[in-house]
Write a protein that holds these residues in place. Sequence first.
Motif, short mmCIF file in Angstrom:
data_model
loop_
_atom_site.label_atom_id
_atom_site.label_comp_id
_atom_site.label_asym_id
_atom_site.label_seq_id
_atom_site.Cartn_x
_atom_site.Cartn_y
_atom_site.Cartn_z
N VAL B 199 0.78 -1.19 0.00
CA VAL B 199 -0.09 0.01 -0.04
C VAL B 199 0.95 1.29 0.11
CG1 VAL B 199 -1.87 1.24 1.29
CG2 VAL B 199 -1.78 -1.02 1.41
N ARG B 200 1.83 1.14 0.67
CA ARG B 200 2.87 2.45 0.78
C ARG B 200 3.67 2.42 -0.50
NH1 ARG B 200 8.18 0.58 0.50
NH2 ARG B 200 8.51 0.40 2.96
N ASP B 201 3.80 1.50 -1.39
CA ASP B 201 4.47 1.68 -2.52
C ASP B 201 3.34 2.35 -3.57
OD1 ASP B 201 6.86 0.55 -1.43
OD2 ASP B 201 6.77 -1.39 -2.56
N PHE B 202 2.21 1.72 -3.38
CA PHE B 202 1.27 2.32 -4.37
C PHE B 202 0.80 3.92 -4.01
CE2 PHE B 202 -0.25 -2.21 -5.58
CZ PHE B 202 0.57 -2.29 -6.66
N GLN B 203 1.07 4.12 -2.89
CA GLN B 203 0.80 5.72 -2.20
C GLN B 203 1.90 6.48 -2.67
OE1 GLN B 203 -2.07 6.66 -2.28
NE2 GLN B 203 -3.65 5.05 -1.34
N ALA B 204 3.10 5.96 -2.58
CA ALA B 204 4.14 6.77 -2.56
C ALA B 204 4.36 7.72 -3.89
CB ALA B 204 5.60 5.87 -2.59
N VAL B 226 2.50 17.68 5.71
CA VAL B 226 1.55 17.40 6.79
C VAL B 226 0.57 16.59 6.06
CG1 VAL B 226 0.13 18.49 8.45
CG2 VAL B 226 2.00 19.62 7.79
N ALA B 227 -0.08 15.65 6.77
CA ALA B 227 -1.22 14.78 6.28
C ALA B 227 -1.91 14.20 7.39
CB ALA B 227 -0.57 13.54 5.44
N CYS B 228 -3.12 13.90 7.18
CA CYS B 228 -3.96 13.37 8.38
C CYS B 228 -3.41 11.55 8.35
CB CYS B 228 -5.49 13.11 8.03
SG CYS B 228 -6.02 12.54 6.59
N VAL B 229 -3.71 11.17 9.49
CA VAL B 229 -3.50 9.77 9.76
C VAL B 229 -4.43 8.78 10.59
CG1 VAL B 229 -1.42 8.07 10.95
CG2 VAL B 229 -0.89 10.33 9.96
N GLY B 230 -4.95 7.95 9.67
CA GLY B 230 -5.95 6.82 10.67
C GLY B 230 -4.91 5.69 10.53
N GLY B 231 -5.14 4.75 9.63
CA GLY B 231 -4.19 3.59 9.42
C GLY B 231 -2.59 4.43 8.76
N GLY B 232 -2.96 5.51 8.00
CA GLY B 232 -1.72 6.36 7.71
C GLY B 232 -1.43 5.99 6.15
N ASN B 234 -2.36 8.04 3.30
CA ASN B 234 -1.99 9.12 2.50
C ASN B 234 -0.81 9.78 3.12
OD1 ASN B 234 -2.72 12.22 3.38
ND2 ASN B 234 -4.04 10.92 4.43
N ALA B 235 -0.68 9.82 4.60
CA ALA B 235 0.51 10.19 5.23
C ALA B 235 1.89 9.33 4.72
CB ALA B 235 0.33 10.19 6.42
N ILE B 236 1.78 8.22 4.65
CA ILE B 236 3.00 7.40 4.40
C ILE B 236 3.34 7.84 2.96
CG2 ILE B 236 2.57 5.02 3.61
CD1 ILE B 236 4.95 5.70 6.47
N GLY B 237 2.14 7.83 2.02
CA GLY B 237 2.55 8.20 0.78
C GLY B 237 3.10 9.45 0.51
N THR B 238 2.85 10.44 1.54
CA THR B 238 3.30 11.75 1.27
C THR B 238 4.93 11.71 1.84
OG1 THR B 238 1.41 12.67 1.59
CG2 THR B 238 2.98 13.99 2.22
N PHE B 239 4.96 11.03 2.77
CA PHE B 239 6.22 11.06 3.57
C PHE B 239 7.32 10.37 2.91
CE2 PHE B 239 4.05 11.40 8.02
CZ PHE B 239 3.57 12.47 7.87
N TYR B 240 6.99 9.32 2.19
CA TYR B 240 7.94 8.24 1.88
C TYR B 240 8.97 8.90 1.26
CZ TYR B 240 9.94 3.63 0.57
OH TYR B 240 10.84 2.64 0.49
N ASP B 241 8.82 9.41 0.22
CA ASP B 241 9.98 10.12 -0.57
C ASP B 241 10.92 10.99 0.20
OD1 ASP B 241 10.73 9.09 -3.08
OD2 ASP B 241 10.49 11.14 -4.00
N PHE B 242 10.45 11.37 1.21
CA PHE B 242 11.16 12.52 2.02
C PHE B 242 11.81 11.97 3.23
CE2 PHE B 242 7.76 15.09 -0.14
CZ PHE B 242 8.33 16.20 -0.72
N ILE B 243 11.81 10.57 3.32
CA ILE B 243 12.40 10.13 4.46
C ILE B 243 13.77 10.44 4.90
CG2 ILE B 243 12.88 7.94 6.11
CD1 ILE B 243 9.88 7.05 5.04
N GLY B 244 14.55 10.29 3.62
CA GLY B 244 15.90 10.51 3.51
C GLY B 244 16.16 12.00 3.53
N ASP B 245 15.38 12.97 3.21
CA ASP B 245 15.58 14.38 3.30
C ASP B 245 15.25 15.03 4.48
OD1 ASP B 245 15.95 14.21 0.49
OD2 ASP B 245 13.85 14.16 0.17
N VAL B 251 4.86 15.56 9.37
CA VAL B 251 3.78 15.85 10.50
C VAL B 251 2.57 14.92 10.04
CG1 VAL B 251 2.61 17.34 11.86
CG2 VAL B 251 4.71 17.77 10.85
N GLY B 252 2.20 13.95 11.07
CA GLY B 252 1.04 13.08 10.76
C GLY B 252 -0.01 13.72 11.81
N CYS B 253 -1.36 14.04 11.37
CA CYS B 253 -2.28 14.51 12.15
C CYS B 253 -3.48 13.31 12.34
CB CYS B 253 -3.18 15.76 11.52
SG CYS B 253 -1.89 16.81 11.11
N GLU B 254 -3.28 13.22 13.85
CA GLU B 254 -4.30 12.10 14.14
C GLU B 254 -5.56 12.62 14.83
OE1 GLU B 254 -2.04 8.61 16.26
OE2 GLU B 254 -1.93 10.22 17.38
#
Lengths: 257, 394
Positions: B199-204, B226-232, B234-245, B251-254
């Motif tokens: 799911v992360r790969d498809f949302q990345a 910044v993204a909202c997080v339930g299971g997460g 859209n947030a992981i899709g948003t974050f993933y490419d920036f983890i190394g940056d 920021v995840g919003c619960e």
Amino acid sequence: MSRITDAFTKDHKALIAFLTGGDPDLETTEKLICAMAREGADLVEIGIPFSDPIAEGPIIQAADERALASGTTIDGLFSLVKNVRQKTDIPLLFMTYLNPVYKYGIEGFAEQCALCGIDGVIIPDMPYEERAEFLSRRGASKIELISMITPTSRARAERIAADAEGFLYCVSSLGVTGVRQDIGTEIGEIIAEVKKTRDIPCAIGFGVSAPEQAEKMAAISDGVIVGSAIVRIIAEHGRNSEEAVGAFVAALRAAVR
Amino acid sequence: MTKDRFGEYGGRFIPETLMTAVLELEAAYERYKDDPRFVRELDALLTNYAGRPSLLYEAEKMSKDLGGPRIFLKREDLNHTGSHKINNVLGQALLAKKMGKTRIIAETGAGQHGVAAATAAALMDMECEIYMGREDTERQALNVFRMELLGAKVNAVTTGTATLKDAVNAAMREWVSRMADTHYVLGSVMGPHPFPTIVRDFQAVIGREIKAQMIERTGRLPDMAVACVGGGSNAIGTFYDFIGDESVRLVGCEAAGEGADTPRTAATVATGSEGIFHGMKSLFCQDEQGQIAPVYSISAGLDYPGIGPEHAWLHSIGRAEYVPVTDDEAVAGFEYLSRTEGIIPAIESAHAVAHVMKIAPRMEKEQTIVITLSGRGDKDVAAIARYKGIEIEE
């Protein structure tokens, strides 16, 4: 030999009876376990109620809800087992989802199990690949971890059996626990395959609901596990289940020879 | 880190019956994920059917009004079906098709994932059944009919709290009963391995596009995503490419519901603890007995007692931060974005908007923030009216 494997060395196939601990309350559970032992069950499996039992059908889900509503806790179940141990030597298993055990602490849980006289645990959401943490943290306690195989385990069954403890819990068919009219023969074929590689007791559960079915399943294995059919009786009779459950276990006993 | 774990989180804590299906899925994914034909087919669907790339819109009025940094909105709400869920669903449905499956099942909370799954099933000629908590079928009645229009069967789940968690339970129980022809299209970065990874790969794609679009527009990376997080997802899709940056704050919003200090909350990182549930080791809202807690949020899509294992890991290493946002704040964000920019966000996404409203005034004007608008808010209009005590009839 453990108390669990001993249960499979009698002159009849093993009968394993399940109930949810604390359904409808601990006092009733204690009476029912003794009744099961008296009427010929060889092992008793006590379910630790969980809020989200994903391997259970509606009957045991409802039992878990009743048990939680009555305030059942793991420590409460340990006390129950201590009381039961004053009265019977029957091997006792806990059936529990992993989260309550994890939250309790695996070390403490295993230690308490051993102290109060639990012989083994069945954890349906902890497959073969995820056993390492439990095994390394159960310490010196002699709690046996019961493994499951299912009709989809074919390629995995031999490996699971090789490392299994006590007996192999053989899931009769796909799906969740419950009462079924028909059970296929696939699991019998897998059991036959497993037996070629290791002589370990194999008991069939999931869906076994009537004495005739139990008899058929016992014929292709070393024992049967009956859960939902018993829990359904408890749902109906509540605190006054002892007689009806006892009679049902006696009927199963007569069928499982 | 083994491939089925994010630090110590993840794993596959599922019944033995499902292990073969999950291993089969993992093998299929490994086979197809870099297969040029699969990648081409999925790219074509994302471009021609889902409408990717999604816009990156600069919310200049919002920036000016808050007196803070430049704010950009990643418009996943403009995707076909109205949310980011289509990214994952097209990928999984295509994969299921390659695996020879003819039927997909899915859980849904707000209905966004269910609608996306029903849509993909219609497109790819697959049978589709959706599991949705009864309470959510009432909160999101329009989406139920939408799924039925698309040819899906919607099962209202009455067990437990009759919300998203119970819908997942029901879908898992169904999958255990029928695996040969059925793929379970999990909607978030949760569940047993390999789901959180797939799911992360498809949302990345969300984060990859943000990165390219921000560099094109501003010449550099954003300061915050910044993204909202339930299971997460859209947030992981948003974050993933920036983890190394490391310069990009993630920021995840619960969903805090009535407040993270009340029992009426779904803020897992703020109030939960480590546990093992729904196939994964992660963080969960639970009581001291390890019973999963009933959670609450105005947002049916964030009303879940856990968080994906990769988020639990990002939290544990301090790479991403997770903040609670209450119902009241989210509703204020919902109204604010509607009035300020003429964009009605999903109530889920409004949690992210609300957090930015809080922090933007304290940031520098030359800084940049990207908010992922995971979905559009049409589905929430009636619920927001009810929340405000307004009676409307459709």
